[in-house]
Design a protein around this motif. Sequence first.
Motif, mmCIF file in Angstrom:
data_model
loop_
_atom_site.group_PDB
_atom_site.id
_atom_site.type_symbol
_atom_site.label_atom_id
_atom_site.label_comp_id
_atom_site.label_asym_id
_atom_site.label_seq_id
_atom_site.Cartn_x
_atom_site.Cartn_y
_atom_site.Cartn_z
ATOM 1 N N PHE A 179 14.636 6.238 3.677
ATOM 2 C CA PHE A 179 15.060 4.874 3.883
ATOM 3 C C PHE A 179 14.483 3.705 3.280
ATOM 4 C CE2 PHE A 179 15.189 0.832 6.401
ATOM 5 C CZ PHE A 179 16.532 0.707 6.844
ATOM 6 N N LYS A 180 15.002 2.886 2.500
ATOM 7 C CA LYS A 180 14.393 1.874 1.729
ATOM 8 C C LYS A 180 14.003 0.726 2.395
ATOM 9 C CE LYS A 180 13.452 -0.462 -2.208
ATOM 10 N NZ LYS A 180 12.013 0.167 -2.852
ATOM 11 N N VAL A 181 13.043 0.273 2.712
ATOM 12 C CA VAL A 181 12.403 -0.910 3.443
ATOM 13 C C VAL A 181 12.208 -2.089 2.602
ATOM 14 C CG1 VAL A 181 10.768 -1.795 4.942
ATOM 15 C CG2 VAL A 181 11.050 0.679 4.952
ATOM 16 N N TRP A 182 12.963 -3.001 2.844
ATOM 17 C CA TRP A 182 12.755 -4.225 1.829
ATOM 18 C C TRP A 182 11.706 -5.234 2.159
ATOM 19 C CZ3 TRP A 182 13.837 -9.518 3.796
ATOM 20 C CH2 TRP A 182 14.153 -9.482 5.267
ATOM 21 N N GLY A 183 11.404 -6.012 1.289
ATOM 22 C CA GLY A 183 9.951 -6.718 1.151
ATOM 23 C C GLY A 183 9.632 -7.372 2.288
ATOM 24 N N GLY A 184 10.416 -8.181 2.972
ATOM 25 C CA GLY A 184 10.116 -9.040 4.324
ATOM 26 C C GLY A 184 9.737 -7.981 5.436
ATOM 27 N N ALA A 185 10.174 -6.897 5.433
ATOM 28 C CA ALA A 185 10.097 -5.959 6.765
ATOM 29 C C ALA A 185 8.562 -5.334 6.094
ATOM 30 C CB ALA A 185 11.144 -4.873 6.708
ATOM 31 N N GLN A 186 8.362 -5.136 4.668
ATOM 32 C CA GLN A 186 7.055 -4.224 4.499
ATOM 33 C C GLN A 186 6.121 -5.157 4.904
ATOM 34 O OE1 GLN A 186 6.488 -1.521 3.482
ATOM 35 N NE2 GLN A 186 8.023 -0.494 2.065
ATOM 36 N N SER A 187 6.343 -6.668 4.828
ATOM 37 C CA SER A 187 5.358 -7.499 5.156
ATOM 38 C C SER A 187 4.964 -7.443 6.712
ATOM 39 C CB SER A 187 5.638 -8.800 4.903
ATOM 40 O OG SER A 187 5.660 -9.103 3.324
ATOM 41 N N ASP A 188 5.876 -7.221 7.444
ATOM 42 C CA ASP A 188 5.731 -7.022 8.810
ATOM 43 C C ASP A 188 5.048 -5.888 8.822
ATOM 44 O OD1 ASP A 188 6.870 -9.176 9.363
ATOM 45 O OD2 ASP A 188 8.639 -8.697 10.163
ATOM 46 N N ILE A 189 5.220 -4.658 8.457
ATOM 47 C CA ILE A 189 4.630 -3.455 8.549
ATOM 48 C C ILE A 189 3.399 -3.310 8.373
ATOM 49 C CG2 ILE A 189 4.752 -1.109 7.727
ATOM 50 C CD1 ILE A 189 7.763 -1.015 7.416
ATOM 51 N N ALA A 190 2.949 -4.145 7.143
ATOM 52 C CA ALA A 190 1.621 -4.400 6.985
ATOM 53 C C ALA A 190 0.654 -5.023 8.003
ATOM 54 C CB ALA A 190 1.475 -4.959 5.422
ATOM 55 N N ARG A 191 1.243 -6.034 8.419
ATOM 56 C CA ARG A 191 0.536 -6.913 9.494
ATOM 57 C C ARG A 191 0.386 -5.894 10.718
ATOM 58 N NH1 ARG A 191 -3.342 -9.194 11.703
ATOM 59 N NH2 ARG A 191 -2.802 -10.523 13.705
ATOM 60 N N ILE A 192 1.375 -5.275 11.046
ATOM 61 C CA ILE A 192 1.277 -4.311 12.255
ATOM 62 C C ILE A 192 0.155 -3.290 11.989
ATOM 63 C CG2 ILE A 192 2.410 -2.474 13.718
ATOM 64 C CD1 ILE A 192 4.942 -4.328 13.082
ATOM 65 N N VAL A 193 0.134 -2.649 10.866
ATOM 66 C CA VAL A 193 -0.677 -1.777 10.540
ATOM 67 C C VAL A 193 -2.255 -2.393 10.551
ATOM 68 C CG1 VAL A 193 -1.859 -0.554 8.515
ATOM 69 C CG2 VAL A 193 0.620 -0.370 9.066
ATOM 70 N N ALA A 194 -2.256 -3.674 10.263
ATOM 71 C CA ALA A 194 -3.639 -4.308 10.155
ATOM 72 C C ALA A 194 -4.047 -4.405 11.714
ATOM 73 C CB ALA A 194 -3.530 -5.417 9.603
ATOM 74 N N ILE A 195 -3.005 -4.818 12.538
ATOM 75 C CA ILE A 195 -3.374 -4.847 13.889
ATOM 76 C C ILE A 195 -3.843 -3.685 14.382
ATOM 77 C CG2 ILE A 195 -2.219 -5.478 16.123
ATOM 78 C CD1 ILE A 195 -0.489 -7.352 14.836
ATOM 79 N N TRP A 196 -3.020 -2.760 14.118
ATOM 80 C CA TRP A 196 -3.460 -1.385 14.897
ATOM 81 C C TRP A 196 -4.843 -0.767 14.431
ATOM 82 C CZ3 TRP A 196 1.618 2.001 14.513
ATOM 83 C CH2 TRP A 196 2.626 1.624 15.379
ATOM 84 N N GLU A 197 -5.273 -0.940 13.006
ATOM 85 C CA GLU A 197 -6.314 -0.373 12.564
ATOM 86 C C GLU A 197 -7.614 -1.262 13.219
ATOM 87 O OE1 GLU A 197 -7.055 1.876 10.613
ATOM 88 O OE2 GLU A 197 -5.509 2.376 9.075
ATOM 89 N N ASP A 198 -7.419 -2.425 13.276
ATOM 90 C CA ASP A 198 -8.544 -3.365 13.983
ATOM 91 C C ASP A 198 -8.564 -2.791 15.417
ATOM 92 O OD1 ASP A 198 -10.149 -5.661 13.815
ATOM 93 O OD2 ASP A 198 -8.752 -6.637 15.540
ATOM 94 N N ALA A 199 -7.512 -2.778 16.080
ATOM 95 C CA ALA A 199 -7.888 -2.468 17.314
ATOM 96 C C ALA A 199 -8.337 -0.985 17.729
ATOM 97 C CB ALA A 199 -6.430 -2.781 18.214
ATOM 98 N N LEU A 200 -7.708 -0.171 16.899
ATOM 99 C CA LEU A 200 -8.241 1.273 17.073
ATOM 100 C C LEU A 200 -9.668 1.588 16.647
ATOM 101 C CD1 LEU A 200 -4.960 2.816 15.991
ATOM 102 C CD2 LEU A 200 -5.815 3.017 18.240
#
Length: 217
Positions: free
Chosen positions: A124-145
């Motif tokens: 599945f091809k994830v477009w740029g705007g969604a990639q930015s959201d994914i990057a932010r979620i990853v940052a949130i998860w990494e910080d909390a975990l």
Amino acid sequence: MAEATLTISSRNYSSWSLRGWLLCRMAGLDFATEVLSGDPASRAELLHLSPSFLVPRLTHGAVRVWDVLAIAAYLDEWKPQAGLLPEDRAARALCRAISGEMHGGFTNLRSALPMNLRARYADFKVWGGAQSDIARIVAIWEDALGASGGPFLFGERPTLADAMYAPVCTRFVTYGVALPDRCAAYRDHVMAWAPMQDWIAAVADEPEEIEELDMEF
């Protein structure tokens, strides 16, 4: 007879219904689940056109409350010992903050990767705007975990934040989103969580032709 009723929309498509349902399970509430009309056309019309048809909606005695964060606040007041928020003040504040960010943000992710528990999309091809959201979620998860040590975002027990991000875990599975190891382990832990497995099992009883819905009313 159950002491409360949670009215929800599609189990397969409605991320907000999943969040509300998880919170009720986490709080240990004795509740029945009421699913909107099984007729896809009727359900879609009600959800699209009726501002008074609010889901998820919790009815508990004389109390009627909708909106996931409002449901969470009510359940936390009703049963604080359930641990919907972490005990530590700083962790509690962070839990509220990242839950609020999920509640009000990530619109690109919602549009590009709608929740669909039955589907699997290879390459599945994830477009740029969604990639930015994914990057932010990853940052949130990494910080909390990183701070808590996992396996949930704030430690051994699930909290409001895990209920808020659980539908994101399903999206990452559906669309094959690659994640760093710690985030992938968290995603897998949430997907294997017993309440999530119960919800996923119930999807099999839902009509497949229902229109995709991911709305907050």
